[in-house]
Scaffold this motif. Structure first.
Motif, PDB file in Angstrom:
ATOM      1  N   GLY A 195       0.782  -1.228   0.000  1.00 45.94           N
ATOM      2  CA  GLY A 195       0.000   0.000   0.000  1.00 45.94           C
ATOM      3  C   GLY A 195       0.811   1.273   0.000  1.00 45.94           C
ATOM      4  O   GLY A 195       0.237   2.371   0.077  1.00 45.94           O
ATOM      5  N   ASN A 196       2.126   1.191  -0.099  1.00 41.97           N
ATOM      6  CA  ASN A 196       2.943   2.395  -0.226  1.00 41.97           C
ATOM      7  C   ASN A 196       2.642   3.045  -1.574  1.00 41.97           C
ATOM      8  O   ASN A 196       2.607   2.362  -2.604  1.00 41.97           O
ATOM      9  N   LEU A 197       2.431   4.361  -1.582  1.00 42.71           N
ATOM     10  CA  LEU A 197       1.948   5.039  -2.781  1.00 42.71           C
ATOM     11  C   LEU A 197       2.928   6.073  -3.326  1.00 42.71           C
ATOM     12  O   LEU A 197       3.611   6.762  -2.576  1.00 42.71           O
ATOM     13  N   ILE A 198       2.918   6.178  -4.655  1.00 39.50           N
ATOM     14  CA  ILE A 198       3.618   7.236  -5.372  1.00 39.50           C
ATOM     15  C   ILE A 198       2.590   7.973  -6.228  1.00 39.50           C
ATOM     16  O   ILE A 198       1.808   7.344  -6.947  1.00 39.50           O
ATOM     17  N   PHE A 199       2.584   9.297  -6.137  1.00 38.48           N
ATOM     18  CA  PHE A 199       1.681  10.124  -6.926  1.00 38.48           C
ATOM     19  C   PHE A 199       2.465  10.808  -8.037  1.00 38.48           C
ATOM     20  O   PHE A 199       3.656  11.060  -7.890  1.00 38.48           O
ATOM     21  N   ARG A 200       1.785  11.119  -9.117  1.00 39.21           N
ATOM     22  CA  ARG A 200       2.436  11.820 -10.230  1.00 39.21           C
ATOM     23  C   ARG A 200       2.021  13.280 -10.259  1.00 39.21           C
ATOM     24  O   ARG A 200       0.849  13.603 -10.333  1.00 39.21           O
ATOM     25  N   GLY A 239       2.295   2.926   3.402  1.00 43.88           N
ATOM     26  CA  GLY A 239       1.192   1.986   3.313  1.00 43.88           C
ATOM     27  C   GLY A 239       0.383   1.819   4.575  1.00 43.88           C
ATOM     28  O   GLY A 239      -0.706   1.236   4.531  1.00 43.88           O
ATOM     29  N   ILE A 240       0.859   2.338   5.696  1.00 43.46           N
ATOM     30  CA  ILE A 240       0.098   2.238   6.943  1.00 43.46           C
ATOM     31  C   ILE A 240      -1.245   2.952   6.819  1.00 43.46           C
ATOM     32  O   ILE A 240      -2.203   2.631   7.523  1.00 43.46           O
ATOM     33  N   TYR A 241      -1.336   3.913   5.893  1.00 40.41           N
ATOM     34  CA  TYR A 241      -2.580   4.666   5.708  1.00 40.41           C
ATOM     35  C   TYR A 241      -3.530   4.010   4.708  1.00 40.41           C
ATOM     36  O   TYR A 241      -4.648   4.484   4.528  1.00 40.41           O
ATOM     37  N   VAL A 242      -3.099   2.957   4.039  1.00 37.28           N
ATOM     38  CA  VAL A 242      -3.880   2.377   2.937  1.00 37.28           C
ATOM     39  C   VAL A 242      -4.340   0.974   3.305  1.00 37.28           C
ATOM     40  O   VAL A 242      -3.532   0.111   3.649  1.00 37.28           O
TER      41      VAL A 242
END
Length: 234
Positions: free
Chosen positions: A165-170, A209-212
């Motif tokens: 769940g670790n995220l990358i935004f564009r 990912g702790i938030y997802v």
């Protein structure tokens, strides 16, 4: 760690959406909105929803589809132009609206996600925004007390996720998505690519990912442009 990846947007929302829930929805205009999750939310048929979002989409797209089905009871937003159905419902008294300055809205979500119940800000002092709110003076300047926001569910859009769940935004799709994710008790992320755990450089991760809680893949989002402006020919 339980599996966070779901086969579809519908499956990702199954069993978590209820009537009367508050949802935080990422995006700025139509940039960075969780298109598939909004469509799946419509299919749940959930009613009397409160939506926290910078804007209310446009007619027929984004949160606008939920306004057309009258699933949204209240909007907490900053900018609500571009949507005739929104205007009609508000003026007829069908829709409750809580207008919030954009920076204040972002901080309300960020603070809510950080466990901070309220904060003081100079934004809105001396305006209708300050009515009924506590006003205090710090270093000779007046500030109003704003309560933070949290949501039962957050729907966000990211470019890439790993299975943790670790995220990358564009680029500008980063807008309100991280703070919405932080503020949600359950956060569902719609992403364009999913990779294995360990494939992302920790320094590249924008949101841990702790938030997802749930992830759904949407490899071909529409990414509609609200108003295309072209240079006039000479």
């Amino acid at each position: 760690m339980s599996n966070k990846v779901y086969d579809s947007a519908e499956a990702a929302l199954d069993g978590v959406v209820q009537n009367g829930y508050t949802l935080a929805v990422g995006g700025f205009g139509l940039c960075g909105i969780p298109e598939a999750l909004i469509a799946a939310l419509k299919q749940t048929g959930a009613k009397n929803l409160t939506c926290i979002s910078n804007n209310a989409g446009v007619d027929g797209f984004g949160l606008g589809v939920l306004l057309e089905t009258k699933q949204i009871q209240k909007m907490i937003s900053s900018y609500v132009g571009e949507n005739k159905e929104f205007e009609r419902q508000y003026l007829s008294g069908e829709l409750e609206v809580e207008l919030t300055p954009q920076g204040t809205l972002a901080e309300k979500l960020r603070a809510g996600g950080a466990g901070i119940p309220a904060f003081y800000t100079a934004t809105g002092v001396g305006t209708v925004i300050a009515e009924g709110k506590d006003v205090r003076e710090f270093n000779g300047k007046s500030y109003i007390l704003e309560e933070s926001l949290t949501a039962d569910i957050a729907l966000v859009k990211a470019y890439k996720a790993d299975k943790a769940g670790n995220l990358i935004f564009r680029k500008t799709a980063q807008n309100f998505n991280p703070v919405c994710a932080m503020a949600g008790k359950i956060t569902v992320a719609e992403v364009e690519e999913i990779v294995e755990i360990g494939a992302l450089d920790p320094d590249d991760i924008h949101l841990p990912g702790i938030y997802v809680n749930r992830i759904v893949l949407n490899t071909q989002p529409e990414k509609r442009i609200e108003q295309m402006t072209l240079k006039a020919e000479a």
